[in-house]
Design a protein around this motif. Structure first.
Motif, PDB file in Angstrom:
ATOM      1  N   LEU A 152      25.932 -11.677  36.425  1.00 18.01           N
ATOM      2  CA  LEU A 152      24.485 -11.836  36.619  1.00 18.01           C
ATOM      3  C   LEU A 152      24.169 -12.389  38.014  1.00 18.01           C
ATOM      4  N   GLN A 153      25.026 -13.303  38.474  1.00 13.98           N
ATOM      5  CA  GLN A 153      24.818 -13.839  39.825  1.00 13.98           C
ATOM      6  C   GLN A 153      24.948 -12.744  40.884  1.00 13.98           C
ATOM      7  N   GLN A 154      25.960 -11.858  40.705  1.00 17.96           N
ATOM      8  CA  GLN A 154      26.133 -10.749  41.647  1.00 17.96           C
ATOM      9  C   GLN A 154      24.938  -9.803  41.596  1.00 17.96           C
ATOM     10  N   GLN A 155      24.444  -9.544  40.375  1.00 17.11           N
ATOM     11  CA  GLN A 155      23.276  -8.669  40.252  1.00 17.11           C
ATOM     12  C   GLN A 155      22.057  -9.298  40.938  1.00 17.11           C
ATOM     13  N   ALA A 156      21.883 -10.611  40.743  1.00 18.93           N
ATOM     14  CA  ALA A 156      20.759 -11.296  41.387  1.00 18.93           C
ATOM     15  C   ALA A 156      20.892 -11.258  42.906  1.00 18.93           C
ATOM     16  N   ASP A 157      22.137 -11.471  43.414  1.00 22.48           N
ATOM     17  CA  ASP A 157      22.363 -11.394  44.869  1.00 22.48           C
ATOM     18  C   ASP A 157      22.049  -9.989  45.384  1.00 22.48           C
ATOM     19  N   GLY A 158      22.464  -8.950  44.607  1.00 23.69           N
ATOM     20  CA  GLY A 158      22.183  -7.567  45.032  1.00 23.69           C
ATOM     21  C   GLY A 158      20.688  -7.290  45.068  1.00 23.69           C
ATOM     22  N   ALA A 159      19.962  -7.778  44.008  1.00 22.41           N
ATOM     23  CA  ALA A 159      18.506  -7.574  43.996  1.00 22.41           C
ATOM     24  C   ALA A 159      17.840  -8.290  45.168  1.00 22.41           C
ATOM     25  N   LEU A 160      18.309  -9.530  45.459  1.00 17.51           N
ATOM     26  CA  LEU A 160      17.759 -10.272  46.596  1.00 17.51           C
ATOM     27  C   LEU A 160      18.029  -9.545  47.913  1.00 17.51           C
ATOM     28  N   TYR A 161      19.244  -8.992  48.065  1.00 23.19           N
ATOM     29  CA  TYR A 161      19.591  -8.263  49.304  1.00 23.19           C
ATOM     30  C   TYR A 161      18.711  -7.029  49.467  1.00 23.19           C
ATOM     31  N   ALA A 162      18.444  -6.312  48.313  1.00 24.00           N
ATOM     32  CA  ALA A 162      17.598  -5.112  48.369  1.00 24.00           C
ATOM     33  C   ALA A 162      16.167  -5.491  48.778  1.00 24.00           C
ATOM     34  N   LYS A 163      15.659  -6.624  48.188  1.00 28.97           N
ATOM     35  CA  LYS A 163      14.311  -7.052  48.569  1.00 28.97           C
ATOM     36  C   LYS A 163      14.254  -7.435  50.048  1.00 28.97           C
ATOM     37  N   GLN A 164      15.306  -8.094  50.521  1.00 29.18           N
ATOM     38  CA  GLN A 164      15.334  -8.456  51.940  1.00 29.18           C
ATOM     39  C   GLN A 164      15.311  -7.211  52.830  1.00 29.18           C
ATOM     40  N   LYS A 165      16.099  -6.189  52.459  1.00 28.38           N
ATOM     41  CA  LYS A 165      16.128  -4.959  53.242  1.00 28.38           C
ATOM     42  C   LYS A 165      14.783  -4.240  53.173  1.00 28.38           C
ATOM     43  N   GLU A 166      14.170  -4.274  51.972  1.00 26.53           N
ATOM     44  CA  GLU A 166      12.853  -3.630  51.852  1.00 26.53           C
ATOM     45  C   GLU A 166      11.828  -4.343  52.741  1.00 26.53           C
ATOM     46  N   ALA A 167      11.898  -5.702  52.752  1.00 22.94           N
ATOM     47  CA  ALA A 167      10.981  -6.448  53.620  1.00 22.94           C
ATOM     48  C   ALA A 167      11.247  -6.136  55.106  1.00 22.94           C
ATOM     49  N   GLU A 168      12.551  -6.016  55.445  1.00 25.99           N
ATOM     50  CA  GLU A 168      12.873  -5.667  56.841  1.00 25.99           C
ATOM     51  C   GLU A 168      12.320  -4.292  57.193  1.00 25.99           C
ATOM     52  N   GLY A 169      12.393  -3.326  56.231  1.00 28.05           N
ATOM     53  CA  GLY A 169      11.847  -1.984  56.491  1.00 28.05           C
ATOM     54  C   GLY A 169      10.339  -2.029  56.676  1.00 28.05           C
ATOM     55  N   ILE A 170       9.639  -2.808  55.800  1.00 29.90           N
ATOM     56  CA  ILE A 170       8.179  -2.923  55.952  1.00 29.90           C
ATOM     57  C   ILE A 170       7.836  -3.547  57.300  1.00 29.90           C
ATOM     58  N   LEU A 171       8.641  -4.591  57.664  1.00 30.08           N
ATOM     59  CA  LEU A 171       8.397  -5.230  58.969  1.00 30.08           C
ATOM     60  C   LEU A 171       8.616  -4.247  60.111  1.00 30.08           C
ATOM     61  N   SER A 172       9.647  -3.402  59.996  1.00 27.55           N
ATOM     62  CA  SER A 172       9.921  -2.399  61.040  1.00 27.55           C
ATOM     63  C   SER A 172       8.781  -1.404  61.128  1.00 27.55           C
ATOM     64  N   ILE A 173       8.246  -0.987  59.913  1.00 29.34           N
ATOM     65  CA  ILE A 173       7.117  -0.044  59.911  1.00 29.34           C
ATOM     66  C   ILE A 173       5.897  -0.683  60.565  1.00 29.34           C
ATOM     67  N   ALA A 174       5.666  -1.976  60.214  1.00 32.09           N
ATOM     68  CA  ALA A 174       4.515  -2.656  60.819  1.00 32.09           C
ATOM     69  C   ALA A 174       4.677  -2.775  62.337  1.00 32.09           C
TER      70      ALA A 174
END
Length: 486
Positions: free
Chosen positions: A353-375
């Motif tokens: 579960l910890q690994q899954q949570a870390d993976g979800a957090l990493y995906a959200k971070q990458k998604e935020a980085e993509g939105i920031l890049s688009i902005a």
């Protein structure tokens, strides 16, 4: 797999929770059970246990003590409940393991207490004996978190091939029968003596009355004939006196005979009863001697047999205790291994579960980085357009609205709004410069800028028409209409 669940126990149950975040055991009626924790239900309602306890008194006399115990967890003490949950709850309380445990405690304490008391003490102090047994058994059950709710001890009975209680009852019955025979013999003797005494007295009184009657009769006859003949009177008087003397002698003789006969009968009866009483006493002594000899013989046989049985029972009890200890140790080891396995599974699940949570957090971070890049890209795009238009914000705004199709959408909405109506139609033109594609300004702007300028020049008439038909003004950011010249 569920990460968290809510558990609720019934009225007669408790929840025992162990695992992550709990040092030992936590008891509850309802609780949230998280990942890494284990929850088990256990029932606290009491159970009836029926036993046939074999014990032996201090005289080495074996007996059976039938007993019924109602035993259950001690619910008013948290520490006792925790001990019960740790030691007894993992097993079914109706199982042979729990029953053997309770039976071993009860039999052990009962035998120890009975061995220190005589059979007479056990019989006379049944209530005290019962209280002593319950008190000692309760002390042993406290270490398992159990309490005796109710207990009932029935009548003591003989062990098979031992007839102590039977002989004791026969002795009591025989003593009562012998006493009844003696009482009957004494009553019969008194009855016969009284009968003979009354018969003798009756005969004595009858003889006395007859003699007195005859004397009085002769006397009256003599007085009547005294005048006739003095000589005859004297003769008759002499005869009467002689007859009276004879009658008195006969009466005395009859009385003596009656007394002698009565005394003889009484003597015969007394002799017969004395013989019977002495015979009964001798027979009682013989029975006592026989009973004493039989008792000593039975005591010797029972003592030797009880000694052998006691040694056998001790060895069997030691072996059974050793076997139960080994079984309990094996069960405890198995439970410890199961607990370790469950702990390892819980740790693995927690890591997953910890690994899954870390993976979800990493995906959200990458998604935020993509939105920031688009902005950032949009910011560069807007800055480039603004620089190309020479810093004219209004021109950039108009360009973005045209590029986004804002004016087309406004025209479509207006067309749908007036559909089916008879609106006022206004026709205007932006001049030959735009419509014809030539003019004085054609040498200064490109074809795209001419199109945009043509559309922009169409806006004032469009806004004027909208204001005439609807009374609505355009928003301030789209421009301001001048009042028409008079």
């Amino acid at each position: 797999m569920a990460i968290i669940s809510f558990k609720v126990a019934s009225a007669s149950e408790y929840l025992a929770i162990t695992g992550w975040g709990i040092n030992d055991i936590r008891l509850a009626k309802k609780a949230w059970v998280f990942i890494g924790q284990s929850c088990a239900r256990f029932d606290v309602s009491p159970v009836n246990y029926t036993f046939q306890v074999e014990a032996m008194s201090s005289e080495k006399l074996p007996f059976i003590l039938p007993a019924v115990f109602t035993i259950g967890p001690q619910t008013d003490d948290v520490e006792s409940l925790i001990r019960y949950a740790r030691l007894i709850a993992p097993c079914d309380k109706n199982s042979d393991h729990v029953k053997d445990l309770v039976q071993g405690v009860i039999e052990g304490e009962t035998r120890v207490l009975a061995a220190s008391m005589t059979m007479e003490d056990i019989f006379k102090g049944t209530k005290t004996f019962k209280q002593e047994v319950f008190g000692k058994v309760q002390l042993e059950l406290n270490q398992f978190g159990l309490v005796i709710y109710n207990a009932n001890v029935k009548q003591l009975v003989d062990v098979k091939n031992h007839e102590y209680f039977s002989y004791l009852g026969q002795k009591t019955q025989q003593e009562a029968a012998n006493q009844a025979k003696v009482d009957v013999a004494e009553a019969r003797m008194k009855g016969e003596m009284g009968s003979k005494e009354r018969d003798g007295r009756t005969r004595q009184n009858a003889a006395k009355i007859d003699a007195e009657t005859k004397a009085y009769s002769k006397q009256r006859e003599g007085e009547g004939s005294k005048a006739e003949a003095k000589v005859q009177t004297e003769v008759m008087l002499f005869q009467v006196e002689q007859e009276a003397a004879v009658a008195a002698a006969n009466a005395q003789l009859s009385v003596k005979k009656a007394e002698w006969l009565c005394q003889a009968k009484v003597a015969d009866v007394e002799a017969a009863k004395a013989i019977a009483i002495r015979d009964s006493e001798l027979q009682l002594e013989v029975e006592k001697k026989n009973a004493s000899c039989q008792t000593e013989k039975l005591k010797a046989e029972l003592l030797s047999r009880a000694t052998v049985n006691y040694e056998i029972k001790v060895q069997e009890a030691n072996w059974e205790l050793y076997r139960k200890q080994k079984v309990a140790e094996a069960a405890l080891y198995e439970q410890e291994r199961q607990a370790e396995g469950q702990r390892a599974i819980a740790e693995a699940n927690f890591f997953t579960l910890q690994q899954q949570a870390d993976g979800a957090l990493y995906a959200k971070q990458k998604e935020a980085e993509g939105i920031l890049s688009i902005a950032e890209a949009q910011g560069v795009y807007l800055r480039t357009i603004l620089e190309a238009l020479g810093g004219d914000y209004a021109a950039m705004r108009d360009f973005l609205m045209i590029d986004g199709g804002t004016y087309k959408e406004m025209a479509r909405i207006n067309a749908e709004a007036v559909k089916g109506l008879n609106p006022k139609i206004s026709i205007w033109s932006n001049g030959s410069e735009v419509a014809g594609g030539g003019g004085q300004g054609s040498s200064h702007v490109s074809s795209a800028m001419r199109d945009m300028a043509g559309v922009y020049s169409m806006l004032p008439p469009l806004f004027g028409t909208v204001q005439e038909q609807t009374g609505m003004l355009p928003p301030p950011w789209m421009g301001k209409l001048e009042s028409p010249a008079n």
